[in-house]
Design a protein around this motif. Sequence first.
Motif, PDB file in Angstrom:
ATOM      1  N   VAL A 227      -0.111   0.414  17.404  1.00 28.19           N
ATOM      2  CA  VAL A 227       1.132   0.302  16.623  1.00 28.19           C
ATOM      3  C   VAL A 227       1.954   1.554  16.921  1.00 28.19           C
ATOM      4  N   GLU A 231       7.272   1.451  14.871  1.00 25.92           N
ATOM      5  CA  GLU A 231       6.910   0.324  14.028  1.00 25.92           C
ATOM      6  C   GLU A 231       6.310   0.819  12.704  1.00 25.92           C
ATOM      7  N   ARG A 235       6.960  -0.323   8.843  1.00 28.62           N
ATOM      8  CA  ARG A 235       5.956  -1.080   8.082  1.00 28.62           C
ATOM      9  C   ARG A 235       5.498  -0.359   6.819  1.00 28.62           C
ATOM     10  N   GLY A 238       6.660  -1.426   3.372  1.00 26.33           N
ATOM     11  CA  GLY A 238       6.108  -2.624   2.743  1.00 26.33           C
ATOM     12  C   GLY A 238       4.840  -2.332   1.960  1.00 26.33           C
ATOM     13  N   SER A 239       4.480  -1.079   1.803  1.00 24.70           N
ATOM     14  CA  SER A 239       3.284  -0.735   1.003  1.00 24.70           C
ATOM     15  C   SER A 239       3.680  -0.515  -0.448  1.00 24.70           C
ATOM     16  N   HIS A 284      -2.643   1.664   5.657  1.00 27.58           N
ATOM     17  CA  HIS A 284      -3.715   0.718   5.318  1.00 27.58           C
ATOM     18  C   HIS A 284      -3.284  -0.287   4.256  1.00 27.58           C
ATOM     19  N   THR A 285      -2.239   0.055   3.485  1.00 29.78           N
ATOM     20  CA  THR A 285      -1.835  -0.824   2.377  1.00 29.78           C
ATOM     21  C   THR A 285      -0.478  -1.472   2.625  1.00 29.78           C
ATOM     22  N   ALA A 286       0.053  -1.356   3.843  1.00 34.09           N
ATOM     23  CA  ALA A 286       1.352  -1.986   4.146  1.00 34.09           C
ATOM     24  C   ALA A 286       1.230  -3.508   3.976  1.00 34.09           C
ATOM     25  N   ALA A 287       2.364  -4.181   3.778  1.00 35.23           N
ATOM     26  CA  ALA A 287       2.325  -5.641   3.633  1.00 35.23           C
ATOM     27  C   ALA A 287       1.660  -6.265   4.867  1.00 35.23           C
ATOM     28  N   GLU A 288       1.950  -5.657   6.023  1.00 31.64           N
ATOM     29  CA  GLU A 288       1.229  -6.026   7.259  1.00 31.64           C
ATOM     30  C   GLU A 288       0.350  -4.833   7.566  1.00 31.64           C
ATOM     31  N   PRO A 289      -0.857  -4.766   6.986  1.00 32.43           N
ATOM     32  CA  PRO A 289      -1.656  -3.532   7.100  1.00 32.43           C
ATOM     33  C   PRO A 289      -2.066  -3.226   8.536  1.00 32.43           C
ATOM     34  N   PHE A 290      -2.215  -1.964   8.812  1.00 28.81           N
ATOM     35  CA  PHE A 290      -2.689  -1.543  10.131  1.00 28.81           C
ATOM     36  C   PHE A 290      -3.422  -0.223   9.969  1.00 28.81           C
TER      37      PHE A 290
END
Length: 359
Positions: A227, A231, A235, A238-239, A284-290
């Motif tokens: 990532v 990006e 992202r 979104g957490s 780790h807690t993003a809406a699209e986690p990574f």
Amino acid sequence: MSQLVLRARAPSNIALIKYMGKKDSSRNLPENGSISLTLDALCSLAEVSVAAGRGTVEWRPELPAPPAGVGALSFQVPHLSEEGKAKVLRQVERVRSAAHELLPRWGVPLRPGLVDAASSERWVFRTANSFPQASGIASSASSFAAVTLATAGACAAERESFQRAWRAEPPFRAALARVSREGSGSSCRSLDGPWVQWEGEDVSVLPSRLPRLAHFVLLVSSQAKKVSSSEAHQRVKGSPLWQGRVERVERRLAQLRQAIGEGELAEVARVAWSEAWEMHSLFHTAAEPFSYWEPGTMLALQALAPWVRETEPPIVTLDAGPNIHVIVEATRTPLWEPRLRALGFELLRDGQGTGGGLL
Ligand code: PMV
């Protein structure tokens, strides 16, 4: 015209308060301020050759000539995607057009011929890094800072007047840092040092009473990250933890500035530890986690955690990558280096630096 060849070097930097989240992505303006330590041997080189031509600028995947006095580092040419190359070339254009106004303002005459460089010169860039690319050691920071410096230097009529302004005028360095930021945000903290604060458009060196520091990287992995930081900047918003982030960072910035100013290394370590966990928790807690972590990241963090609670804690932080940065008082290296080596990872060793310069 006879050929002009100019080389610049800029170190990487490691943020203790992170730039994560952009307010204006077209100009890389951050949601919050950040503070970093400028490194030294972990660095990038940029070489530019200017000759008569047809107004072209290109980046070539070739090693720049090895600089004298940089030590026995092994430099590697980065692998740049088409997009990566285009970003470098856009930065060259950005610096060239800013230079017309900026250099004369600081008493640096422009090189005759620069006015029509865009139509009658051929600029060729070569860059290299002293560390693996995209592995949580900010290669874009050091390479954009080096390209910015080399480009600005090549716009000057003489190297000496550029060097004089660069060395003697902190506001000149800060002005070039702003131009560097537009190409790569965190690069604006690599032109000066050792402690650099970036807030909005402003980049400044912080007064420090900290002792001289040694910097280590526990190299958990040198694989390219999946990532990109561009990006990640999007992202994290979104957490659910994004809420209140800017206010928490404001408090941490004040705590860190004070700890640096008063030479309170243990407090610096405490703030850095919380901030590193917070940034990775956002990922780790993003809406699209990574996640950038590898199994080794967790093992190393578990081993380091008890030391962070000791009375002489190391500063521990991570960038957007799996590797762990550990910073300690330089005179305590004989204690810390064997402890870190015993963790079983490859160890990179560096120190604090004062920022970029022409070679
Ligand atoms: O400059 P960018 O867009 O590559 O962002 C860098 C972000 C972090 O390295 C994760 C944090 C920082 O402040 O350097």
